[in-house]
Scaffold this active site. Structure first.
Site, mmCIF file in Angstrom:
data_model
loop_
_atom_site.group_PDB
_atom_site.id
_atom_site.type_symbol
_atom_site.label_atom_id
_atom_site.label_comp_id
_atom_site.label_asym_id
_atom_site.label_seq_id
_atom_site.Cartn_x
_atom_site.Cartn_y
_atom_site.Cartn_z
ATOM 1 N N GLY A 54 27.179 -123.855 -24.485
ATOM 2 C CA GLY A 54 26.838 -124.978 -23.617
ATOM 3 C C GLY A 54 27.138 -126.275 -24.355
ATOM 4 O O GLY A 54 27.838 -126.275 -25.378
ATOM 5 N N GLY A 55 26.599 -127.365 -23.853
ATOM 6 C CA GLY A 55 26.913 -128.662 -24.431
ATOM 7 C C GLY A 55 26.574 -128.778 -25.909
ATOM 8 O O GLY A 55 27.370 -129.288 -26.703
ATOM 9 N N PHE A 77 16.799 -143.439 -12.920
ATOM 10 C CA PHE A 77 16.326 -142.076 -13.081
ATOM 11 C C PHE A 77 14.850 -142.109 -13.445
ATOM 12 O O PHE A 77 14.346 -143.122 -13.937
ATOM 13 C CB PHE A 77 17.120 -141.373 -14.192
ATOM 14 C CG PHE A 77 17.781 -140.108 -13.736
ATOM 15 C CD1 PHE A 77 18.937 -140.138 -12.978
ATOM 16 C CD2 PHE A 77 17.231 -138.866 -14.053
ATOM 17 C CE1 PHE A 77 19.537 -138.975 -12.553
ATOM 18 C CE2 PHE A 77 17.829 -137.693 -13.628
ATOM 19 C CZ PHE A 77 18.989 -137.741 -12.881
ATOM 20 N N GLN A 109 8.704 -127.542 -18.386
ATOM 21 C CA GLN A 109 8.782 -128.518 -17.296
ATOM 22 C C GLN A 109 9.109 -127.893 -15.941
ATOM 23 O O GLN A 109 10.031 -127.081 -15.839
ATOM 24 C CB GLN A 109 9.871 -129.547 -17.626
ATOM 25 C CG GLN A 109 10.093 -130.576 -16.523
ATOM 26 C CD GLN A 109 11.018 -131.685 -16.982
ATOM 27 O OE1 GLN A 109 12.229 -131.544 -16.948
ATOM 28 N NE2 GLN A 109 10.444 -132.771 -17.450
ATOM 29 N N HIS A 128 10.536 -129.091 -12.465
ATOM 30 C CA HIS A 128 11.234 -130.210 -11.832
ATOM 31 C C HIS A 128 10.709 -130.371 -10.415
ATOM 32 O O HIS A 128 10.549 -129.387 -9.703
ATOM 33 C CB HIS A 128 12.737 -129.911 -11.826
ATOM 34 C CG HIS A 128 13.601 -131.077 -11.450
ATOM 35 N ND1 HIS A 128 13.592 -131.612 -10.188
ATOM 36 C CD2 HIS A 128 14.494 -131.797 -12.174
ATOM 37 C CE1 HIS A 128 14.455 -132.628 -10.150
ATOM 38 N NE2 HIS A 128 15.002 -132.763 -11.336
ATOM 39 N N LEU A 132 18.367 -126.648 -7.875
ATOM 40 C CA LEU A 132 17.993 -128.011 -8.217
ATOM 41 C C LEU A 132 18.632 -129.053 -7.311
ATOM 42 O O LEU A 132 19.824 -129.006 -7.026
ATOM 43 C CB LEU A 132 18.410 -128.296 -9.660
ATOM 44 C CG LEU A 132 17.788 -129.566 -10.233
ATOM 45 C CD1 LEU A 132 16.293 -129.364 -10.419
ATOM 46 C CD2 LEU A 132 18.429 -129.905 -11.555
ATOM 47 N N THR A 171 19.112 -133.058 -7.566
ATOM 48 C CA THR A 171 19.016 -134.000 -8.685
ATOM 49 C C THR A 171 17.994 -135.109 -8.463
ATOM 50 O O THR A 171 17.804 -135.600 -7.345
ATOM 51 C CB THR A 171 20.376 -134.631 -9.004
ATOM 52 O OG1 THR A 171 20.186 -135.623 -10.015
ATOM 53 C CG2 THR A 171 20.972 -135.329 -7.783
ATOM 54 N N GLU A 172 17.391 -135.505 -9.574
ATOM 55 C CA GLU A 172 16.520 -136.677 -9.597
ATOM 56 C C GLU A 172 17.310 -137.928 -9.218
ATOM 57 O O GLU A 172 16.743 -138.936 -8.808
ATOM 58 C CB GLU A 172 15.958 -136.821 -11.011
ATOM 59 C CG GLU A 172 14.788 -137.726 -11.153
ATOM 60 C CD GLU A 172 14.108 -137.488 -12.507
ATOM 61 O OE1 GLU A 172 13.490 -136.439 -12.674
ATOM 62 O OE2 GLU A 172 14.233 -138.353 -13.384
ATOM 63 N N ARG A 192 8.660 -136.490 -14.538
ATOM 64 C CA ARG A 192 8.666 -135.267 -13.735
ATOM 65 C C ARG A 192 7.323 -134.553 -13.685
ATOM 66 O O ARG A 192 6.941 -134.013 -12.647
ATOM 67 C CB ARG A 192 9.735 -134.309 -14.285
ATOM 68 C CG ARG A 192 11.123 -134.803 -13.978
ATOM 69 C CD ARG A 192 12.177 -133.936 -14.607
ATOM 70 N NE ARG A 192 13.500 -134.457 -14.258
ATOM 71 C CZ ARG A 192 14.626 -134.000 -14.790
ATOM 72 N NH1 ARG A 192 14.598 -133.037 -15.682
ATOM 73 N NH2 ARG A 192 15.782 -134.522 -14.411
ATOM 74 N N HIS A 244 12.125 -125.458 -14.837
ATOM 75 C CA HIS A 244 13.376 -126.145 -15.125
ATOM 76 C C HIS A 244 13.762 -126.220 -16.589
ATOM 77 O O HIS A 244 14.901 -125.952 -16.953
ATOM 78 C CB HIS A 244 13.289 -127.560 -14.539
ATOM 79 C CG HIS A 244 14.551 -128.358 -14.633
ATOM 80 N ND1 HIS A 244 15.742 -127.889 -14.103
ATOM 81 C CD2 HIS A 244 14.827 -129.562 -15.176
ATOM 82 C CE1 HIS A 244 16.685 -128.790 -14.340
ATOM 83 N NE2 HIS A 244 16.173 -129.808 -14.996
ATOM 84 N N ARG A 278 9.943 -133.784 -20.795
ATOM 85 C CA ARG A 278 11.238 -134.426 -20.983
ATOM 86 C C ARG A 278 11.545 -135.364 -19.818
ATOM 87 O O ARG A 278 11.288 -135.044 -18.663
ATOM 88 C CB ARG A 278 12.336 -133.360 -21.084
ATOM 89 C CG ARG A 278 13.726 -133.931 -21.142
ATOM 90 C CD ARG A 278 14.771 -132.868 -21.360
ATOM 91 N NE ARG A 278 15.009 -131.996 -20.232
ATOM 92 C CZ ARG A 278 15.625 -132.341 -19.115
ATOM 93 N NH1 ARG A 278 16.054 -133.580 -18.934
ATOM 94 N NH2 ARG A 278 15.817 -131.470 -18.150
ATOM 95 N N SER A 324 18.013 -134.370 -21.527
ATOM 96 C CA SER A 324 18.505 -133.079 -22.024
ATOM 97 C C SER A 324 19.956 -133.227 -22.440
ATOM 98 O O SER A 324 20.378 -132.712 -23.480
ATOM 99 C CB SER A 324 18.377 -131.995 -20.963
ATOM 100 O OG SER A 324 19.102 -132.350 -19.804
#
Lengths: 249, 606
Positions: free
Chosen positions: B14-15, B117, B237, B239, B249, B251-252, B283, B364, B406, B411
């Protein structure tokens, strides 16, 4: 609703050398259940040996492209009500089947790498240490092609690819498009050369299967057409008229 | 067992893993990335709304405001040395992503476009600020693709569909990992000077979740089984806006662009819970408020969901009410929230331009995980002792920059900032460090565990055990918690774990893509993650961030400004008893507070 599920099976270890069809019955299926959930029900309730790839289950990771009732789709993006009470699932075509619905993705990824799918700009960075500037209009030249999730639904729906697995295929061309028409990128020469090769973009016969196959709604055939023009011209400037870019949805 | 030798082994693509791989390889290290999925399938790709950085492209913004929001959002449990790094390096990291070609949306000046956000404010909580840098509403997808592409360009070696199942330790030092090649069923030994875990979270512990099927806590469970501690596992968390029934999900960013949450009376209830920034509160606050509304019978049609409304007429009415000049229209939504429209249309048959979206909180993100310092080095005790050669980054790690909750976008910030730091640190480390050989019995224990599962013929099917665990955790260790409920939940999950060890039965005995086997092994990881989560939650007798106790409703700064560290003392890899040891000896780093009293804990109001 009740569903009759027909799944193409193949297990190289089971002493059955050839693929075969197997039927499963599922009762009390909610019309809003995803085909992926139905596959899970088969696996979790009836036959744990059924093998398929999946991850996100919401259409963004690209793991579960398969041929459902004769058309390529993501199993997690197709609902029972969209498919009806008889569902037939088989692996995507044109890639070697390893087990059940799992195919060998390596040739597909090799084609992807072949078009040099990475951003190139080794010129000086902005002196203020900030981002390169780009207009939203310029960014939108590639918005559609950046949608690609490498699920292979387009490439494995393409008769030219079925006929010749050396053809780079629609997905690789879409990925090339994403960089060719990015106004910040300077890697066009090498990419255009790769795409102009015999197994590059000219193997496309504009059959259009790829566009409806794309679960992300990318105008794949259009992207291929634009790449063809760029290869012929040896440059990308002026090929896309921003006014003709589709409004998303 | 085939053995591979590398300078650096990155587990997970992943990232965070890709960022670490990229920087380690640019620093000259010979890097292997081992991932159970093809890298572009990783769940970073599902991140939607944006990545936070105080670029100030629309209005004034500063890194210290980002730090303040992060500390406050984390309910004062975040380590402030990590938060400082996060805030300071976010700006540079985002600019670097742009230089790597990430196709951000643009402002009219051609700069990176930013949106509002949850929990992100200017001037220490004064008003919502545009900080989330975005590429439509598929920012994570573009980060994942961009990093993978740059890794390819940099000739990072990928081992796709290799699943790591054990960590190799020798002489008190990490020296690699054992992985199964999914296509052949063969075990491989990866021997490396530096090993970085970036395996993501364990959202599949819960029934309603935004997480991919692959998020099964493998990394956390492997560490636990190797006797290493996990930090702050009670903080998980939920969401606020999962699509009702599915957990997918939304999005926020929808609320960032002006969308509002409504109850059955059409009331924008967040005005009551968070008078200043309303729907953009953090959140944990929004999820709790939603539960309270539902408990009061204010769910839509008396059911257990609420509405999220982004229709222009609704949004513009509230914008006008707030005295803002900005207005939105359908084109704006179609451009900026394309993914949202698609998800709602496909899965719920709802067109958000015509009607509100049905939403409920969804599991989440894990704030807790493998404890690390700000260089992504794994620490093994409350004093911060580093284990040589071992690193972690991303969701599986706990640095802890998120504390007890968070903030949205953080993230992605976490994974680029600390993934990069890990990669740079590794590049330096491997230049001098020797390659420690794997232990003589490398992989033996884990192979025995796999043979047990492969040949299991009991009556408990993994799918059924998993479903029961998910339901128990949702009921007892979810948004609101009590000692009684958590004890019940924990004991019942422990029973499931016993059945997993003694009565499991799977169908597939083969080697090639035995997903039956792998899912069962992953279930074991989920069960361990669930037990540890419940255990830590039970011990923390206060409410803080995402950990909300009905029997201890207040935050208790006098006693609980400390992290939890839990480890297993069991002497085998997978044992009947976990023999958990829990301590709260690691204090929160309060270095920002020491310089600026505005960072001191106070009542959290939005």
């Amino acid at each position: 609703m009740d569903i009759s599920f027909r799944i193409r099976r193949y297990n190289p270890e089971a002493g059955r050398p050839k693929p075969y069809w197997q039927e499963f019955a599922l009762n009390d299926v909610e019309p809003t259940q995803r085909v992926l959930e139905l596959l899970h029900r088969v696996k979790w309730e009836q036959d744990g040996t059924l093998a398929f790839r999946r991850s996100c289950s919401s259409g963004i990771c690209g793991s579960d492209a398969m041929r459902i009732n004769g058309r390529n789709a993501l199993a997690c993006k197709l609902l029972a009500r969209d498919v009806g009470p008889k569902i037939q699932v088989e692996p995507i075509l044109g890639l070697r089947v390893i087990k059940d619905l799992i195919v060998d993705m390596e040739p597909f990824l090799a084609h992807y790498r072949q078009v040099l799918p990475w951003f190139v700009n080794d010129g000086p960075l902005p002196a203020d240490g900030r981002e390169r500037l780009q207009t939203q209009e310029d960014k939108d030249l590639v918005t559609d092609s950046t949608n690609c999730i490498l699920c292979a639904a387009c490439t494995t729906s393409c008769p030219s690819f079925w006929a010749n697995g050396e053809y780079v295929g629609p997905a690789a061309i879409v990925q090339a498009h994403r960089f060719l028409f990015d106004t910040r990128d300077t890697g066009d020469d090498a990419r255009l050369e790769a795409l102009g090769a015999p197994d590059g973009v000219w193997r496309c016969r504009t059959i259009f299967n790829c566009t409806p196959a794309c679960p992300r709604g990318i105008e794949v055939t259009r992207a291929i057409g634009e790449v063809k023009l760029a290869v012929r011209k040896g440059a990308t400037a002026g090929i896309i008229d921003p006014a003709t870019i589709k409004q998303q949805h | 067992m085939q053995t591979h030798q590398f300078d650096a082994l990155i587990v997970g693509a992943g990232g965070a893993g890709l960022m670490a791989a990229l920087y380690a390889s640019q620093g000259g290290a010979k890097v292997a990335v081992v991932s159970k999925l093809y890298p572009t399938r990783s769940h970073t790709g599902a991140a939607l709304g944006g990545i936070g950085a105080a670029l100030g492209n629309h209005e004034e913004d500063r890194p210290e405001w980002h730090m303040y929001d992060t500390v406050k959002g984390g309910d004062y449990l975040a380590d402030q040395d990590a938060v400082r790094v996060l805030g300071e390096e976010a700006v540079d990291a985002v600019i670097e992503l742009e230089h790597m070609g990430l196709p951000f949306d643009r402002t009219s000046e051609g700069r990176i476009s930013q949106r509002r956000f949850g929990g992100h404010t200017s001037n220490f909580g004064e008003k919502a600020v545009r900080r989330a840098c975005h590429s439509a509403d598929r920012t994570g997808h573009m980060i994942l693709q961009t990093l993978y592409q740059q890794c390819l360009r940099n000739q990072v070696r990928f081992f796709d569909e290799f699943q790591v199942v054990d960590l190799l330790l020798n002489q008190g030092v990490a020296c690699g990992a054992v992985a199964i090649q999914l296509g052949s069923g063969e075990f491989h030994c990866f021997n490396a000077k530096a090993t970085l875990f970036a395996t993501g979270g364990w959202g599949r512990v819960w029934q309603v979740t935004s997480n991919a099927h692959s998020l099964t806590g493998d990394g956390a469970a492997i560490f636990l089984r190797r006797g290493l501690p996990l930090e702050d596992m009670e903080f998980y968390q939920f969401h606020p806006t999962g699509l009702y029934g599915l957990g997918v999900l939304l999005t926020e960013g929808i609320r960032g662009e002006g969308g509002v949450l409504l109850n059955r009376h059409g009331e924008r209830f967040m005005e009551r819970y968070a008078p200043t920034i309303k729907d953009l509160a953090s959140r944990d606050v929004v999820s709790r408020s939603m539960y309270l509304e539902l408990r009061d019978g204010k769910g839509i049609r008396g059911s257990d969901y609420l509405h999220l409304d982004i229709r222009p007429e609704t949004v513009n009415r509230y914008l006008a009410e707030a005295g803002e000049t900005r207005r939105i229209d359908e084109d704006f939504i179609a451009r900026n929230l394309a993914e949202t429209l698609e998800v709602c249309r496909v899965y719920a048959g709802v067109d958000p331009l015509q009607e509100p979206m049905p939403v409920q909180p969804t599991a989440h993100y894990a704030m807790g995980g493998i404890p690390t310092n700000v260089n992504a080095e794994v620490i093994v005790d409350a004093a911060g002792k580093v284990m040589q050669g071992l690193y972690a980054a991303g969701e599986v790690a706990c640095v802890s920059c998120h504390g007890a909750n968070r903030l949205g976008t953080n993230s992605l910030v976490d994974l680029v900032v600390f993934g990069r730091r890990g990669g740079k640190r590794i590049a330096n480390f491997v230049r001098e460090a020797p390659l420690i050989p794997p232990p003589m019995d490398a992989g033996e224990e884990v192979r025995a565990e796999f043979e047990r599962i492969r040949n299991s013929a009991g009556s408990s099917r993994p799918g059924a055990l998993r479903a029961q665990m998910q339901s128990l955790m949702m009921t007892h260790v979810g948004v609101f918690r009590t000692a009684e409920g958590m004890r019940q939940g924990r004991d019942a999950v422990l029973e499931l774990r016993q059945r997993f060890l003694q009565d499991l039965g799977i169908d597939d005995r083969g080697q090639v893509f035995n997903t039956d086997l792998m899912e069962a092994w992953e279930l074991g990881c989920l069960l361990d993650s669930a037990v540890v989560t419940a255990e830590c939650a039970l011990a923390r007798e206060e409410s803080r961030g995402a950990h909300s106790r009905e029997d201890f409703r207040e935050r208790d700064d006098a006693n609980w400004m400390v992290h939890s560290l839990i480890s297993s003392q069991a002497s085998g890899l997978v044992t009947e008893q976990l023999e958990l040891a829990l301590n709260h000896d690691r204090p929160v780093d309060r270095s920002l507070e020491a310089e600026d009293e505005r960072f001191a804990p106070k009542e959290r109001v939005y």
